[in-house]
Design a protein around this motif. Sequence first.
Motif, PDB file in Angstrom:
ATOM      1  N   GLY A 142      -9.889   2.486 -29.083  1.00 45.63           N
ATOM      2  CA  GLY A 142     -10.179   1.117 -28.661  1.00 45.63           C
ATOM      3  C   GLY A 142      -9.289   0.584 -27.551  1.00 45.63           C
ATOM      4  N   LEU A 143      -8.404   1.398 -27.018  1.00 44.09           N
ATOM      5  CA  LEU A 143      -7.474   0.945 -25.983  1.00 44.09           C
ATOM      6  C   LEU A 143      -7.995   1.260 -24.586  1.00 44.09           C
ATOM      7  CD1 LEU A 143      -4.171   2.203 -27.637  1.00 44.09           C
ATOM      8  CD2 LEU A 143      -5.081  -0.132 -27.630  1.00 44.09           C
ATOM      9  N   GLY A 144      -7.662   0.420 -23.625  1.00 44.05           N
ATOM     10  CA  GLY A 144      -8.008   0.656 -22.225  1.00 44.05           C
ATOM     11  C   GLY A 144      -9.488   0.540 -21.944  1.00 44.05           C
ATOM     12  N   PHE A 145      -9.855   0.823 -20.674  1.00 43.50           N
ATOM     13  CA  PHE A 145     -11.253   0.656 -20.257  1.00 43.50           C
ATOM     14  C   PHE A 145     -12.172   1.627 -20.994  1.00 43.50           C
ATOM     15  CE2 PHE A 145      -9.909   4.017 -17.414  1.00 43.50           C
ATOM     16  CZ  PHE A 145     -11.031   4.817 -17.280  1.00 43.50           C
ATOM     17  N   THR A 146     -11.705   2.841 -21.300  1.00 44.37           N
ATOM     18  CA  THR A 146     -12.556   3.767 -22.047  1.00 44.37           C
ATOM     19  C   THR A 146     -12.689   3.302 -23.492  1.00 44.37           C
ATOM     20  OG1 THR A 146     -10.696   5.239 -22.469  1.00 44.37           O
ATOM     21  CG2 THR A 146     -12.083   5.761 -20.581  1.00 44.37           C
ATOM     22  N   GLY A 147     -11.612   2.807 -24.056  1.00 40.62           N
ATOM     23  CA  GLY A 147     -11.627   2.319 -25.435  1.00 40.62           C
ATOM     24  C   GLY A 147     -12.520   1.106 -25.622  1.00 40.62           C
ATOM     25  N   ARG A 148     -12.632   0.306 -24.577  1.00 40.65           N
ATOM     26  CA  ARG A 148     -13.513  -0.874 -24.631  1.00 40.65           C
ATOM     27  C   ARG A 148     -14.960  -0.521 -24.297  1.00 40.65           C
ATOM     28  NH1 ARG A 148      -8.943  -2.900 -21.955  1.00 40.65           N
ATOM     29  NH2 ARG A 148      -9.989  -2.715 -19.938  1.00 40.65           N
ATOM     30  N   GLY A 149     -15.226   0.751 -23.993  1.00 37.97           N
ATOM     31  CA  GLY A 149     -16.589   1.182 -23.685  1.00 37.97           C
ATOM     32  C   GLY A 149     -17.046   0.804 -22.293  1.00 37.97           C
ATOM     33  N   GLU A 150     -16.109   0.550 -21.393  1.00 40.20           N
ATOM     34  CA  GLU A 150     -16.462   0.164 -20.024  1.00 40.20           C
ATOM     35  C   GLU A 150     -16.734   1.373 -19.137  1.00 40.20           C
ATOM     36  OE1 GLU A 150     -13.209  -2.243 -18.653  1.00 40.20           O
ATOM     37  OE2 GLU A 150     -13.413  -3.632 -20.328  1.00 40.20           O
ATOM     38  N   GLY A 151     -16.225   2.526 -19.527  1.00 40.89           N
ATOM     39  CA  GLY A 151     -16.401   3.723 -18.720  1.00 40.89           C
ATOM     40  C   GLY A 151     -16.018   4.963 -19.494  1.00 40.89           C
ATOM     41  N   ILE A 152     -16.166   6.086 -18.828  1.00 37.81           N
ATOM     42  CA  ILE A 152     -15.786   7.382 -19.378  1.00 37.81           C
ATOM     43  C   ILE A 152     -14.909   8.074 -18.343  1.00 37.81           C
ATOM     44  CG2 ILE A 152     -16.637   9.663 -20.093  1.00 37.81           C
ATOM     45  CD1 ILE A 152     -19.105   8.322 -21.225  1.00 37.81           C
ATOM     46  N   ALA A 153     -13.867   8.731 -18.827  1.00 41.81           N
ATOM     47  CA  ALA A 153     -12.963   9.488 -17.963  1.00 41.81           C
ATOM     48  C   ALA A 153     -12.980  10.945 -18.390  1.00 41.81           C
ATOM     49  CB  ALA A 153     -11.549   8.920 -18.062  1.00 41.81           C
ATOM     50  N   ALA A 154     -12.530  11.810 -17.498  1.00 41.41           N
ATOM     51  CA  ALA A 154     -12.409  13.231 -17.830  1.00 41.41           C
ATOM     52  C   ALA A 154     -11.244  13.839 -17.062  1.00 41.41           C
ATOM     53  CB  ALA A 154     -13.691  13.979 -17.494  1.00 41.41           C
ATOM     54  N   PHE A 155     -10.544  14.725 -17.744  1.00 44.60           N
ATOM     55  CA  PHE A 155      -9.491  15.547 -17.155  1.00 44.60           C
ATOM     56  C   PHE A 155      -9.958  16.988 -17.226  1.00 44.60           C
ATOM     57  CE2 PHE A 155      -7.039  11.932 -18.715  1.00 44.60           C
ATOM     58  CZ  PHE A 155      -6.139  11.715 -17.668  1.00 44.60           C
ATOM     59  N   ALA A 156      -9.574  17.781 -16.249  1.00 42.13           N
ATOM     60  CA  ALA A 156      -9.891  19.216 -16.281  1.00 42.13           C
ATOM     61  C   ALA A 156      -8.715  20.005 -15.731  1.00 42.13           C
ATOM     62  CB  ALA A 156     -11.152  19.506 -15.475  1.00 42.13           C
ATOM     63  N   THR A 157      -8.542  21.183 -16.293  1.00 46.13           N
ATOM     64  CA  THR A 157      -7.531  22.128 -15.825  1.00 46.13           C
ATOM     65  C   THR A 157      -8.202  23.490 -15.731  1.00 46.13           C
ATOM     66  OG1 THR A 157      -5.803  20.881 -16.951  1.00 46.13           O
ATOM     67  CG2 THR A 157      -5.274  23.134 -16.328  1.00 46.13           C
ATOM     68  N   CYS A 158      -7.785  24.267 -14.740  1.00 40.70           N
ATOM     69  CA  CYS A 158      -8.334  25.611 -14.615  1.00 40.70           C
ATOM     70  C   CYS A 158      -7.264  26.556 -14.095  1.00 40.70           C
ATOM     71  CB  CYS A 158      -9.542  25.632 -13.668  1.00 40.70           C
ATOM     72  SG  CYS A 158      -9.088  25.364 -11.939  1.00 40.70           S
ATOM     73  N   ALA A 159      -7.488  27.822 -14.317  1.00 45.39           N
ATOM     74  CA  ALA A 159      -6.680  28.883 -13.721  1.00 45.39           C
ATOM     75  C   ALA A 159      -7.618  29.855 -13.035  1.00 45.39           C
ATOM     76  CB  ALA A 159      -5.844  29.597 -14.778  1.00 45.39           C
ATOM     77  N   ILE A 160      -7.301  30.167 -11.795  1.00 41.53           N
ATOM     78  CA  ILE A 160      -8.084  31.134 -11.041  1.00 41.53           C
ATOM     79  C   ILE A 160      -7.153  32.235 -10.569  1.00 41.53           C
ATOM     80  CG2 ILE A 160      -9.806  29.421 -10.336  1.00 41.53           C
ATOM     81  CD1 ILE A 160      -8.559  29.431  -7.533  1.00 41.53           C
ATOM     82  N   GLU A 161      -7.743  33.397 -10.292  1.00 45.05           N
ATOM     83  CA  GLU A 161      -6.934  34.518  -9.832  1.00 45.05           C
ATOM     84  C   GLU A 161      -7.613  35.139  -8.616  1.00 45.05           C
ATOM     85  OE1 GLU A 161      -4.902  38.524 -11.741  1.00 45.05           O
ATOM     86  OE2 GLU A 161      -6.040  37.155 -12.999  1.00 45.05           O
ATOM     87  N   GLY A 162      -6.818  35.382  -7.585  1.00 39.26           N
ATOM     88  CA  GLY A 162      -7.352  35.996  -6.375  1.00 39.26           C
ATOM     89  C   GLY A 162      -6.255  36.193  -5.354  1.00 39.26           C
ATOM     90  N   ARG A 163      -6.641  36.686  -4.191  1.00 37.59           N
ATOM     91  CA  ARG A 163      -5.703  36.853  -3.082  1.00 37.59           C
ATOM     92  C   ARG A 163      -5.954  35.742  -2.086  1.00 37.59           C
ATOM     93  NH1 ARG A 163      -6.246  42.196  -0.421  1.00 37.59           N
ATOM     94  NH2 ARG A 163      -4.517  41.330   0.729  1.00 37.59           N
ATOM     95  N   PHE A 164      -4.978  34.866  -1.968  1.00 40.05           N
ATOM     96  CA  PHE A 164      -5.075  33.720  -1.067  1.00 40.05           C
ATOM     97  C   PHE A 164      -3.933  33.796  -0.054  1.00 40.05           C
ATOM     98  CE2 PHE A 164      -6.892  32.489  -5.096  1.00 40.05           C
ATOM     99  CZ  PHE A 164      -8.082  31.883  -4.747  1.00 40.05           C
ATOM    100  N   GLU A 165      -4.128  33.190   1.105  1.00 36.69           N
ATOM    101  CA  GLU A 165      -3.040  33.155   2.093  1.00 36.69           C
ATOM    102  C   GLU A 165      -1.924  32.260   1.639  1.00 36.69           C
ATOM    103  OE1 GLU A 165      -4.059  32.620   6.184  1.00 36.69           O
ATOM    104  OE2 GLU A 165      -5.929  33.698   5.897  1.00 36.69           O
TER     105      GLU A 165
END
Length: 165
Positions: A142-165
């Motif tokens: 119930g806290l903040g704008f998401t808690g009040r149902g005003e919006g939705i937020a999302a966090f994402a994390t990823c790991a990738i593997e490759g040869r980069f400069e």
Amino acid sequence: MSIRVGNGYDVHKLVPERALILCGTPVPYEKGLLGHSDADVAAHALMDALLGAAALGDIGRHFPDSDEKYRGADSMKLLAEVRDMIGKAAIDGNVMINNVDVTIIAQAPRLSPYIKQMKTNTAYTLGIPESRVNIKATTEEGLGFTGRGEGIAAFATCAIEGRFE
């Protein structure tokens, strides 16, 4: 080969008369997310995480809301474009997405019945096994704008593997 980690964050306002789509999954609800595209906040956070890991900027740079061709765009199709972009960023064109982890923050609706489909959609779009995808949802008591149902937020994390400069 090097391992790179990226994170992303997005937020959209909940409004009536819009579809609620998360990781390409329609979620029945009285409101949906406002945005230039389909406003899939979870896919947007994941796109930013992947772009960040490859040092390619953010989704605003690649899919600006000032460009009419992205009006109403399917964010999972944009996620597929990001997948292709990070492949092109690697020296030899080979990038492995090791894993992705997405947290959706919404007081309502209850998202647990839709998590499996979100995971399936995300894995399919990225071309990786479901065992490399984690999607979860939480409330903010119930806290903040998401808690009040005003919006939705999302966090994402990823790991990738490759040869980069």
